[in-house]
Design an enzyme around this catalytic site. Sequence first.
Site, PDB file in Angstrom:
ATOM      1  N   ASP A 407       0.799  -1.214   0.000  1.00  0.00           N
ATOM      2  CA  ASP A 407       0.000   0.000   0.000  1.00  0.00           C
ATOM      3  C   ASP A 407       0.834   1.268   0.000  1.00  0.00           C
ATOM      4  O   ASP A 407       2.049   1.239  -0.141  1.00  0.00           O
ATOM      5  CB  ASP A 407      -0.953  -0.019   1.188  1.00  0.00           C
ATOM      6  CG  ASP A 407      -2.205   0.798   0.922  1.00  0.00           C
ATOM      7  OD1 ASP A 407      -2.632   0.857  -0.230  1.00  0.00           O
ATOM      8  OD2 ASP A 407      -2.732   1.373   1.865  1.00  0.00           O
ATOM      9  N   THR A 408       0.143   2.359   0.227  1.00  0.00           N
ATOM     10  CA  THR A 408       0.595   3.715  -0.009  1.00  0.00           C
ATOM     11  C   THR A 408       1.681   4.170   0.957  1.00  0.00           C
ATOM     12  O   THR A 408       1.665   3.822   2.134  1.00  0.00           O
ATOM     13  CB  THR A 408      -0.625   4.649   0.137  1.00  0.00           C
ATOM     14  OG1 THR A 408      -1.680   4.145  -0.671  1.00  0.00           O
ATOM     15  CG2 THR A 408      -0.301   6.057  -0.264  1.00  0.00           C
TER      16      THR A 408
END
Length: 591
Positions: A407-408
């Site tokens: 993820d980010t």
Amino acid sequence: MFSNKKWRKGTDTACVFVHAGAGYHSVAYEITHLQACSDAASMGMKVLRGGGSAVEGVELALKCLEDREITNAGYGSNLAMDGVVECDAVIVDHDGRSGGAGAVAQIKNPISLARLLLDFSATQLSLRRVPPNLLVGQGATDFAWEHGMKIMPFESLVSPAAKERWTRWSQDLRAAERKEMEATNAHYGPSPAQSDIDVGHYQPALPADRPRRQYTDSLAQALYNDAQPISPPQSDEPPPLDSPPSRRSSRQYAYNGQQHTLPNANEEYTDPDGPPYVPTRPSAHHLANSTQSAAQTYSAELQGITQPSRVTQPMHLEFDDDSVYEHDQGYVSPATQRRLWSERSSDSGGARSPDGVPLPPTMVPTSLATDYNLDQSLLAEMSNNQQYPPRAPSLAPSAMEEDLITDTVGAIAIDIYGNIACGASSGGIGMKHRGRIGPAALVGIGAHVVPTAMDEDRTSVATVTSGTGEHMGTTLAASTCSDRVFYSHRATSTGAMEVVNEDEAIKGFIENDFMGHPSVKNSQSAGAIGVLSVKRIEDGAMLFFAHNTDSFALASMSSDDRTPSVVMSRNHGSGSIAQGGKFYKFKRRKS
């Protein structure tokens, strides 16, 4: 440019906060994740100390993370279904203006494209056209090329470890589809054989997508024989860095019924029979001398394709001496730190290990081995200046415990004029459908700023998120969390709001607004989230973080600090929420 410069006159404190994604950071690679966070915070602070804006600090910090193979952003990102790196990025300034790019391929630093779109959104176009602040897919790549950004070959953004993961996942997907087909045939009888396109491995080959299709086919060769290694791309030569986006199979365009050759971004147009063509250039950033020097140094370090990140010198990481993170227990919140600030003659409190044991303010790798159970042989390798971690393909899980960070990454910055900004960047989930837009491209979901309020404290809040993108989208995660922290509110089971302190507000956001949302509770996907939020008031910046994932890697730094403070927050699992924070007091010059 800096609207709040007057009210913060005489203050010279800047701050930067970064995170390397929520998920599971393997103990074996923990040092590498923390080093990436530390380097990103240091790079962002170089710009802020030189008088650069908060937006510039965020951009440079995230560029540093994008160029590390170990993060899921930029180089080394997860691959889409067709084996291509497609990234998302967004950046938001102190007024809440944003620029974003989604599902964009062939861009080395997506956050710089987001910054370009942010700057472009303030320009005036002819015929009262509205400039874009969010572009996706091939349109985003075209915009980048038209404005002078380098367009990279597909394979240049694929790391060895990412390619290994894609190969393994593709083989698993094929095996699962074969098993499902066999079960269907046993029940309904044989059906016609399905092609790769039918089962969803690749998208239909449009004429304009020929280069991308050729690249995908070269990757797919290994999938027909599980025992064979992946083959190199079957192309004559990689396209030059300044070539136009790949969908232009022939660099021609029509004008007055005739075909003309489109020049490279660094070439002048010389076709006497065609219209004048001058590629638009992004405006230069006006930085102080020291800021320009830092940016030039960083740019020089990033020439070519960055190789997998390695720690080649013994590290000296300073751990957050004010953050305290525990699990379903009390901790020293930034609000409490602020109240106790005047009573403290020196830093105290100390970070805590996952078991609640206080850690010293400054830690070296040997201490890390004691408190985080790191393998002593790996630390000995670092002490001997050997490469760590080993270069891929030894990053495969068969060699070492595998990271599960999909993820980010994010960053928040406050400049010396009091302006706040934030940004996020991500390669998205592995094996995603082509064109999937993740939260890192969307303001209010992956990043959000509540602009300065007209109260006596001139309060503002910035939040960046990481986790299950589709769930964060339906819950408007970054926007909702920012509001809860800004107003110090927590939603009750009846839907009413109660006044709480900020650390209770951010925990309540995860429990009620996120995990309690019907779309998350009734979903077959796990509701994973990590949140980093900063509340800037008149006399300081209050950092809050919380996550329900196994781990969350963070770093923070002020312009008064010698080195960044880093921490790997871990929780006990079983749905628990780990959280912590820190208060940075602004210092003012003596008159």
